[in-house]
Write a protein that holds these residues in place. Sequence first.
Motif, PDB file in Angstrom:
ATOM      1  N   ASP A 223      -5.637   8.006   6.529  1.00 19.23           N
ATOM      2  CA  ASP A 223      -6.702   7.554   7.414  1.00 19.23           C
ATOM      3  C   ASP A 223      -7.262   6.220   6.922  1.00 19.23           C
ATOM      4  OD1 ASP A 223      -8.672   8.147   9.611  1.00 19.23           O
ATOM      5  OD2 ASP A 223     -10.035   8.002   7.892  1.00 19.23           O
ATOM      6  N   ARG A 224      -7.206   5.199   7.756  1.00 21.45           N
ATOM      7  CA  ARG A 224      -7.655   3.856   7.367  1.00 21.45           C
ATOM      8  C   ARG A 224      -9.152   3.813   7.043  1.00 21.45           C
ATOM      9  NH1 ARG A 224      -4.350  -0.572   8.340  1.00 21.45           N
ATOM     10  NH2 ARG A 224      -2.350  -0.029   9.252  1.00 21.45           N
ATOM     11  N   GLU A 225      -9.938   4.642   7.692  1.00 20.48           N
ATOM     12  CA  GLU A 225     -11.386   4.600   7.491  1.00 20.48           C
ATOM     13  C   GLU A 225     -11.834   5.232   6.174  1.00 20.48           C
ATOM     14  OE1 GLU A 225     -10.065   5.494  10.600  1.00 20.48           O
ATOM     15  OE2 GLU A 225     -10.364   3.406  11.198  1.00 20.48           O
ATOM     16  N   SER A 226     -11.051   6.181   5.664  1.00 15.70           N
ATOM     17  CA  SER A 226     -11.495   6.885   4.458  1.00 15.70           C
ATOM     18  C   SER A 226     -10.646   6.616   3.226  1.00 15.70           C
ATOM     19  CB  SER A 226     -11.554   8.393   4.720  1.00 15.70           C
ATOM     20  OG  SER A 226     -10.246   8.876   5.016  1.00 15.70           O
ATOM     21  N   TYR A 227      -9.509   5.968   3.379  1.00 12.57           N
ATOM     22  CA  TYR A 227      -8.631   5.718   2.235  1.00 12.57           C
ATOM     23  C   TYR A 227      -9.184   4.569   1.387  1.00 12.57           C
ATOM     24  CZ  TYR A 227      -4.636   4.321  -0.538  1.00 12.57           C
ATOM     25  OH  TYR A 227      -3.831   3.991  -1.583  1.00 12.57           O
ATOM     26  N   VAL A 228      -9.182   4.763   0.074  1.00 15.71           N
ATOM     27  CA  VAL A 228      -9.632   3.734  -0.864  1.00 15.71           C
ATOM     28  C   VAL A 228      -8.589   3.626  -1.972  1.00 15.71           C
ATOM     29  CG1 VAL A 228     -11.400   3.072  -2.541  1.00 15.71           C
ATOM     30  CG2 VAL A 228     -12.067   4.216  -0.426  1.00 15.71           C
ATOM     31  N   PHE A 229      -8.213   2.409  -2.303  1.00 14.89           N
ATOM     32  CA  PHE A 229      -7.328   2.155  -3.433  1.00 14.89           C
ATOM     33  C   PHE A 229      -7.874   0.935  -4.156  1.00 14.89           C
ATOM     34  CE2 PHE A 229      -3.830   0.475  -5.827  1.00 14.89           C
ATOM     35  CZ  PHE A 229      -3.197   1.606  -6.292  1.00 14.89           C
ATOM     36  N   VAL A 230      -8.051   1.039  -5.471  1.00 12.85           N
ATOM     37  CA  VAL A 230      -8.598  -0.082  -6.244  1.00 12.85           C
ATOM     38  C   VAL A 230      -7.717  -0.348  -7.451  1.00 12.85           C
ATOM     39  CG1 VAL A 230     -10.992   0.354  -5.550  1.00 12.85           C
ATOM     40  CG2 VAL A 230     -10.116   1.393  -7.628  1.00 12.85           C
ATOM     41  N   HIS A 231      -7.728  -1.559  -7.926  1.00  6.62           N
ATOM     42  CA  HIS A 231      -7.090  -1.935  -9.190  1.00  6.62           C
ATOM     43  C   HIS A 231      -8.202  -1.971 -10.230  1.00  6.62           C
ATOM     44  CE1 HIS A 231      -3.097  -2.945  -7.637  1.00  6.62           C
ATOM     45  NE2 HIS A 231      -3.763  -3.291  -6.545  1.00  6.62           N
ATOM     46  N   HIS A 232      -8.244  -0.980 -11.086  1.00 14.29           N
ATOM     47  CA  HIS A 232      -9.283  -0.864 -12.107  1.00 14.29           C
ATOM     48  C   HIS A 232      -8.914  -1.723 -13.311  1.00 14.29           C
ATOM     49  CE1 HIS A 232     -12.300   0.824 -14.691  1.00 14.29           C
ATOM     50  NE2 HIS A 232     -11.392   1.332 -15.503  1.00 14.29           N
ATOM     51  N   PRO A 233      -9.751  -2.641 -13.728  1.00 16.20           N
ATOM     52  CA  PRO A 233      -9.421  -3.543 -14.838  1.00 16.20           C
ATOM     53  C   PRO A 233      -9.521  -2.885 -16.209  1.00 16.20           C
ATOM     54  CG  PRO A 233     -11.624  -4.010 -14.078  1.00 16.20           C
ATOM     55  CD  PRO A 233     -11.053  -2.973 -13.142  1.00 16.20           C
ATOM     56  N   GLY A 234     -10.035  -1.683 -16.286  1.00 11.28           N
ATOM     57  CA  GLY A 234     -10.238  -1.041 -17.581  1.00 11.28           C
ATOM     58  C   GLY A 234     -11.541  -1.526 -18.214  1.00 11.28           C
ATOM     59  N   ARG A 235     -11.762  -1.131 -19.457  1.00 17.58           N
ATOM     60  CA  ARG A 235     -13.022  -1.502 -20.116  1.00 17.58           C
ATOM     61  C   ARG A 235     -12.799  -2.540 -21.167  1.00 17.58           C
ATOM     62  NH1 ARG A 235     -17.043   3.471 -20.129  1.00 17.58           N
ATOM     63  NH2 ARG A 235     -16.425   4.282 -18.151  1.00 17.58           N
TER      64      ARG A 235
ATOM     65  N   MET B 296       0.789  -1.194   0.000  1.00 18.41           N
ATOM     66  CA  MET B 296       0.000   0.000   0.000  1.00 18.41           C
ATOM     67  C   MET B 296       0.827   1.252   0.000  1.00 18.41           C
ATOM     68  SD  MET B 296      -1.016   2.519   2.452  1.00 18.41           S
ATOM     69  CE  MET B 296      -1.157   3.546   1.089  1.00 18.41           C
ATOM     70  N   PRO B 297       2.086   1.223   0.449  1.00 17.66           N
ATOM     71  CA  PRO B 297       2.828   2.485   0.457  1.00 17.66           C
ATOM     72  C   PRO B 297       2.813   3.163  -0.906  1.00 17.66           C
ATOM     73  CG  PRO B 297       4.064   0.802   1.609  1.00 17.66           C
ATOM     74  CD  PRO B 297       2.905   0.113   0.948  1.00 17.66           C
ATOM     75  N   GLN B 298       2.550   4.467  -0.869  1.00 20.29           N
ATOM     76  CA  GLN B 298       2.597   5.297  -2.071  1.00 20.29           C
ATOM     77  C   GLN B 298       3.779   6.231  -1.928  1.00 20.29           C
ATOM     78  OE1 GLN B 298      -1.172   7.269  -2.265  1.00 20.29           O
ATOM     79  NE2 GLN B 298      -2.285   5.391  -2.713  1.00 20.29           N
ATOM     80  N   ILE B 299       4.647   6.213  -2.925  1.00 23.72           N
ATOM     81  CA  ILE B 299       5.852   7.030  -2.877  1.00 23.72           C
ATOM     82  C   ILE B 299       5.774   8.058  -4.000  1.00 23.72           C
ATOM     83  CG2 ILE B 299       8.372   7.017  -2.991  1.00 23.72           C
ATOM     84  CD1 ILE B 299       6.809   3.725  -2.370  1.00 23.72           C
TER      85      ILE B 299
END
Length: 116
Positions: free
Chosen positions: A104-116, A1-4
Amino acid sequence: MPQILIDHSPGLEFDALGFAKEVHQLIPEVIDARVGDCKTLVRPAARHLVGDGTSTEAVVLVEIKLLAGRSAEARGTLSARVTDLLRGYVLVPAAFGVEITELDRESYVFVHHPGR
């Protein structure tokens, strides 16, 4: 999850991807994270300014975003180790900034979008 996020002066001769790969390997040594979870963006700046503009120093700013909950000691250790790593990659006079921020763990969202 780390974002650099790596921001640096335009035209800086700097192996930012090599540096990022080493940061990805370093993070699991300090905090509970996997190399495969690290994500980095390298953003060369269009322009930069140090002080009143007379300095020729380059600038490299690194922000590492982690989910909240890591100790202050771990975050400080990570900052110090990333700063030491930068010294080996930037070979010209430069100002470095390394910041570890918490998401913030409660509001953070990260998804892998598969595209269309």
